[in-house]
Design a protein around this motif. Structure first.
Motif, PDB file in Angstrom:
ATOM      1  N   LEU A 432       0.802  -1.213   0.000  1.00 48.35           N
ATOM      2  CA  LEU A 432       0.000   0.000   0.000  1.00 48.35           C
ATOM      3  C   LEU A 432       0.842   1.273   0.000  1.00 48.35           C
ATOM      4  N   ALA A 433       2.144   1.130  -0.243  1.00 43.25           N
ATOM      5  CA  ALA A 433       3.016   2.303  -0.265  1.00 43.25           C
ATOM      6  C   ALA A 433       2.596   3.252  -1.386  1.00 43.25           C
ATOM      7  N   GLU A 434       2.993   4.503  -1.199  1.00 42.67           N
ATOM      8  CA  GLU A 434       2.616   5.513  -2.205  1.00 42.67           C
ATOM      9  C   GLU A 434       3.187   5.170  -3.576  1.00 42.67           C
ATOM     10  N   ARG A 435       4.382   4.615  -3.547  1.00 41.15           N
ATOM     11  CA  ARG A 435       5.008   4.204  -4.820  1.00 41.15           C
ATOM     12  C   ARG A 435       4.650   2.753  -5.096  1.00 41.15           C
ATOM     13  N   GLU A 436       4.112   2.537  -6.259  1.00 42.18           N
ATOM     14  CA  GLU A 436       3.663   1.187  -6.633  1.00 42.18           C
ATOM     15  C   GLU A 436       4.865   0.265  -6.800  1.00 42.18           C
ATOM     16  N   HIS A 491      -2.136   0.888   8.697  1.00 38.44           N
ATOM     17  CA  HIS A 491      -1.734   1.739   7.578  1.00 38.44           C
ATOM     18  C   HIS A 491      -2.553   3.023   7.630  1.00 38.44           C
ATOM     19  N   ALA A 492      -1.835   4.146   7.617  1.00 35.18           N
ATOM     20  CA  ALA A 492      -2.470   5.463   7.574  1.00 35.18           C
ATOM     21  C   ALA A 492      -3.459   5.654   8.721  1.00 35.18           C
ATOM     22  N   ARG A 538      -4.349  -3.990  -4.157  1.00 36.42           N
ATOM     23  CA  ARG A 538      -3.994  -2.600  -3.859  1.00 36.42           C
ATOM     24  C   ARG A 538      -5.154  -1.658  -4.190  1.00 36.42           C
ATOM     25  N   ARG A 542      -8.093   0.876  -1.802  1.00 37.12           N
ATOM     26  CA  ARG A 542      -8.608   2.217  -2.037  1.00 37.12           C
ATOM     27  C   ARG A 542     -10.131   2.217  -1.951  1.00 37.12           C
TER      28      ARG A 542
END
Length: 677
Positions: A432-436, A491-492, A538, A542
Motif C-alpha cells: 500500500l506504499a505511495e510508490r507502486e 496503515h495510515a 492494492r 482504495r
C-alpha cells in the motif's frame, strides 16, 4: 525389806488368770472370765457382753465380784479397740480401693460413683452427694446423688457462701452439722432448705474437692436423724474427697489430652492431605510446563489438563467459541458462555484465584467450573472444566494453575504470531506504499516471507473502532487473521485486514461481529473484494478505504459496508468521475450553497431537514425549532435562488436529496478519494 508371804490360794489364782479356783465363788468367776474370752474371740455383739455382766453380778460371790467386773471393763476396752481397728482397716481398705480405681484409669464417671457409694457405706449415712462448681456462674450444683428419696434435692443449686455447699466452696474447709435446720450459723436459701426438709435430711457433713489451690466441688454425707460427726469421720470424708478431686482433675486432663490429640490428628491429616496436594500440584505443574516448553499446541495442553484432573476440559474464547476441548468441538455444558473479559454467567462460587463454580446443567454429583485465561490486561477467554465429583481445594488450585499455563502458551503463540504479523505487515506496507511496487518481485517476496499467495482471491477490510485503542483493534484483527491465514497491519492510522477465500458480502456480515466481541467496541468496517492479484488488492484497499470514509461521513459509524451496501450514493460514486460529481453539485445545489456563504443563511440546512421530515414544513419547523412561516419563507427563497420550483417535484426532489447527501460527504471526504483514481 520384809518379805510378804502369798497364800497358797493366791498363787493358784495368779496361775489361773487371777481368779481363785477354790470354792464355789472362784469357780463362778473363772467360768465368767472364760466366757468373756470366748465372746471376745467370737467378736460377739454388745448384747452378749451385757448379759454376761448381769449374770456375773447375780452369780458371783461378793469377794470375787470386783475381780469379775474389772475383767469385764477391760474386755469392753479391748472390744472397743478391736472395733476401732476393724473400722480403720475397713476405711483403709476403702481408700486403697479408691486409689486402685484411680491407678487403673477407669472411666471417671464410674470412679466417682464408687467414691460416693463408699462414702455412704463407710460413714454409715443415709445418703451421699457429690456437688461441683459451675465454672460459668460459680454456683454449686449436684453432680451425683445416692440414697435420696426425692428428685428435688437432685436439682439443688447454691451460690457461693450459701448453705453448706456454698460455705465449703467459699472457705475451702470441711463442715459438719448435727441438725441442718437448727444450725443458725448457715445462710440458707429457702428453696434449698425446702428441698432438704422434703428429703428428710437432718445431719450433714461435707468436705471440699481441691484441685491445686482451687475448690471445684464438695463431697457430702447426710443422715435423716440428728447426728454429731466425729473428727475421724471428717478425716475419712476429706480423704475420699481428695480422691474424687483427683478423678475430676484426671478427667479434665484426659479431656484436654484427648482434645489436643484430636487436634494433632486433624492437623496431621491436614498436613498429609496438603502434602499430597502439594506433591500432586508439583507433578501437575511439571507436566504442564513440559508441555509448554516443547511448544505443544493448545489441544495437547487441554488433553493433559483433562488427564490430570480426570474430567472434561475446554478453552472457550471471549466470543464463546470452543478453541480446544478434550471432546473435539464440544465444551462442558455451562449456563451461558462467558462474556469477553467478564465473569461467566450463573456463577455461584467465586475464589480470589479466579475460579468460579457454575450453575450450568450437570448430572448429579458433577460440578462445572470456569477459570479466566488472562495475561495481565489481555483476556483469552475461559478454561471450562466439568468434574465427575466435587473438586478438592488442591484440584481447584491445579485448575487455576492450568489456566495460567494456558495463558502462557497462548501468550507465546501470540508473540510468535505478532513476530510473524510484523513480517507480514511489512508486506502490507509495501503493497500500500505511495510508490507502486514491481509486481513480479513483490509477489515472490510476499509468498516467501509471509506465505501470502495473491493468486488466491483476497478481500480487503479497512477498520476503525470508536473508543477502542487502535492497538487493541490491531491485536484482535491479527488474532482473527491468524486463524484464517489472513494478514493484519496498520496503515495510515487505520487497521487493514486481508482475508483469503471470502467475498465482500460474507466478510462484511461475519468479520465485524467477531471483532466487536473481541474488542468490546463497535467496529466501522469498509469492505471491498475479492481480487486475485497483488495489484488488484492494492486497488481494493482504495475502494475499502473509500467505503470506510463514506460510512463515517454518512453518520453510519459502527457499521460494515461495501460499495453496493452504500445504496444510491455508492452506485453514483462507483461510476462517476471527479468532473461529473463537481458538475452535479454545482448545477443542483451550488447556487444555494453560494447564497448561504454570501448571506449567512441556513438554506442548505433547511432543505436537508425538510427532506428528512418527509417534505413536511411543519415537521421541519419543529426539528429546526422555528415558526412554520419561517420554513415557508426559506423554501420560497430557495425557489428564487434556483430560479425554478422543479426541485419540489418527484424527479427534482430525488436529484436534490442526492446532491444534499453528496454535499455532506464532500465536506468530510475529498472528492478525489470519493471517485477514486
Amino acid at each position: 525389806m520384809t518379805s510378804r508371804r502369798v497364800p497358797a490360794a493366791g498363787v493358784q489364782a495368779a496361775r489361773n488368770g487371777g481368779v481363785p479356783r477354790s470354792g464355789p465363788a472362784g469357780t463362778a468367776a473363772h467360768r465368767a472370765i472364760a466366757h468373756l474370752l470366748h465372746l471376745l474371740a467370737e467378736e460377739a455383739p454388745a448384747e452378749a457382753f451385757d448379759r454376761l455382766s448381769r449374770s456375773v453380778l447375780d452369780a458371783t460371790a461378793p469377794s470375787d465380784r470386783d475381780l469379775a467386773l474389772t475383767a469385764l471393763a477391760r474386755a469392753g476396752r479391748v472390744r472397743e479397740l478391736l472395733a476401732h481397728r476393724k473400722r480403720r482397716e475397713k476405711e483403709t481398705q476403702a481408700l486403697y480401693e479408691s486409689a486402685r480405681d484411680l491407678a487403673s484409669l477407669r472411666d471417671g464417671e464410674q470412679v466417682l460413683e464408687a467414691i460416693v457409694h463408699r462414702t455412704r457405706q463407710l460413714l454409715g449415712t443415709d445418703a451421699a452427694y457429690l456437688a461441683l462448681v459451675d465454672p460459668d456462674t460459680g454456683e454449686v450444683y449436684m453432680r451425683l446423688t445416692l440414697g435420696t428419696v426425692t428428685t428435688r434435692i437432685e436439682s439443688v443449686r447454691q451460690r457461693p457462701g450459701q448453705g453448706i455447699g456454698g460455705r465449703i466452696i467459699r472457705t475451702g474447709r470441711p463442715y459438719a452439722t448435727a441438725n441442718y435446720q437448727a444450725d443458725r450459723s448457715l445462710d440458707r436459701d429457702p428453696s434449698v432448705a425446702d428441698a432438704v426438709v422434703e428429703d428428710g435430711i437432718v445431719g450433714i457433713i461435707g468436705a471440699p474437692l481441691r484441685v491445686g489451690g482451687d475448690v471445684v466441688g464438695a463431697l457430702f454425707g447426710a443422715n435423716r436423724y440428728e447426728h454429731s460427726f466425729e473428727p475421724t469421720e471428717v478425716a475419712l470424708l476429706c480423704s475420699l474427697a481428695d480422691h474424687a478431686a483427683i478423678v475430676i482433675e484426671n478427667a479434665r486432663l484426659f479431656e484436654r489430652a484427648e482434645r489436643t490429640a484430636e487436634e494433632l490428628r486433624t492437623a496431621n491429616a491436614q498436613l498429609r492431605v496438603q502434602g499430597q496436594a502439594l506433591e500432586r500440584g508439583t507433578s501437575a505443574h511439571g507436566q504442564l510446563m513440559r508441555t509448554v516448553l516443547r511448544r505443544a499446541d493448545m489441544a495437547e495442553l487441554i488433553d493433559a489438563i483433562g488427564a490430570i484432573l480426570e474430567g472434561e476440559v475446554a478453552l472457550v474464547d471471549p466470543n464463546g467459541q470452543v478453541v480446544a476441548s478434550t471432546r473435539a468441538g464440544h465444551a462442558p455444558p455451562v449456563a451461558d458462555p462467558p462474556a469477553a473479559g467478564g465473569e461467566p454467567d450463573g456463577s455461584t462460587t467465586a475464589r480470589p484465584g479466579g475460579a468460579h463454580r457454575l450453575d450450568g446443567p450437570a448430572d448429579v454429583g458433577t460440578e462445572n467450573w470456569a477459570v479466566p485465561v488472562q495475561a495481565g490486561p489481555d483476556s483469552f477467554g475461559h478454561l471450562v472444566f466439568r468434574a465427575g465429583k466435587p473438586l478438592l481445594e488442591a484440584d481447584v488450585r491445579i485448575l487455576e494453575r492450568s489456566a495460567q499455563t494456558a495463558a502462557l502458551l497462548l501468550l507465546m503463540e501470540r508473540q510468535a504470531a505478532a513476530a510473524e504479523q510484523h513480517v507480514r505487515g511489512e508486506v502490507i506496507a509495501d503493497l500500500l506504499a505511495e510508490r507502486e511496487p514491481r509486481w513480479d518481485s513483490f509477489t515472490r517476496r510476499a509468498k516467501r516471507a509471509s506465505g501470502i499467495d495473491f493468486d488466491v482471491p483476497h478481500s480487503v477490510l479497512v477498520l476503525t473502532a470508536g473508543g477502542v485503542p487502535r492497538r487493541r483493534l490491531l491485536r484482535a484483527a491479527a488474532d482473527y487473521a491468524a486463524t484464517r491465514r489472513g494478514l493484519a497491519s496498520e496503515h495510515a492510522g487505520k487497521v487493514v485486514l486481508l482475508l483469503p477465500g471470502i467475498d465482500e458480502a460474507t466478510a462484511g456480515r461475519t468479520v465485524k461481529p467477531q471483532l466487536d466481541r473481541m474488542t468490546g467496541g463497535q467496529v466501522t468496517c469498509g469492505v471491498a473484494g475479492p481480487a486475485a492479484s497483488a495489484a488488484a488488492v492494492r486497488e481494493l484497499h482504495r475502494s475499502a478505504d473509500r467505503c470506510h470514509r463514506l460510512l463515517l461521513a454518512l453518520g453510519r459509524e459502527g457499521q460494515a459496508a461495501g460499495v453496493e451496501d452504500l445504496g444510491v450514493i455508492g452506485l453514483v460514486l462507483s461510476g462517476t468521475s471527479r468532473e461529473q460529481l463537481q458538475q452535479v453539485l454545482a448545477e443542483t445545489l451550488g447556487p444555494v450553497v453560494r447564497y448561504d456563504e454570501e448571506h449567512g443563511t441556513p438554506l442548505v440546512e433547511t432543505l436537508s431537514v425538510f427532506f428528512s421530515a418527509g417534505q413536511n414544513p411543519r415537521a421541519a419547523a419543529r426539528s429546526l425549532r422555528v415558526h412554520p412561516n419561517t420554513v415557508y419563507q426559506r423554501l420560497e427563497r430557495v425557489d428564487v435562488v434556483l430560479g425554478h420550483r422543479t426541485w419540489r417535484e418527484p424527479q427534482g426532489a430525488l436529484a436534490m436529496q442526492m446532491a444534499l447527501q453528496l454535499h455532506r460527504v464532500v465536506q468530510q471526504v475529498p472528492i478525489e478519494v470519493l471517485v477514486g483514481a
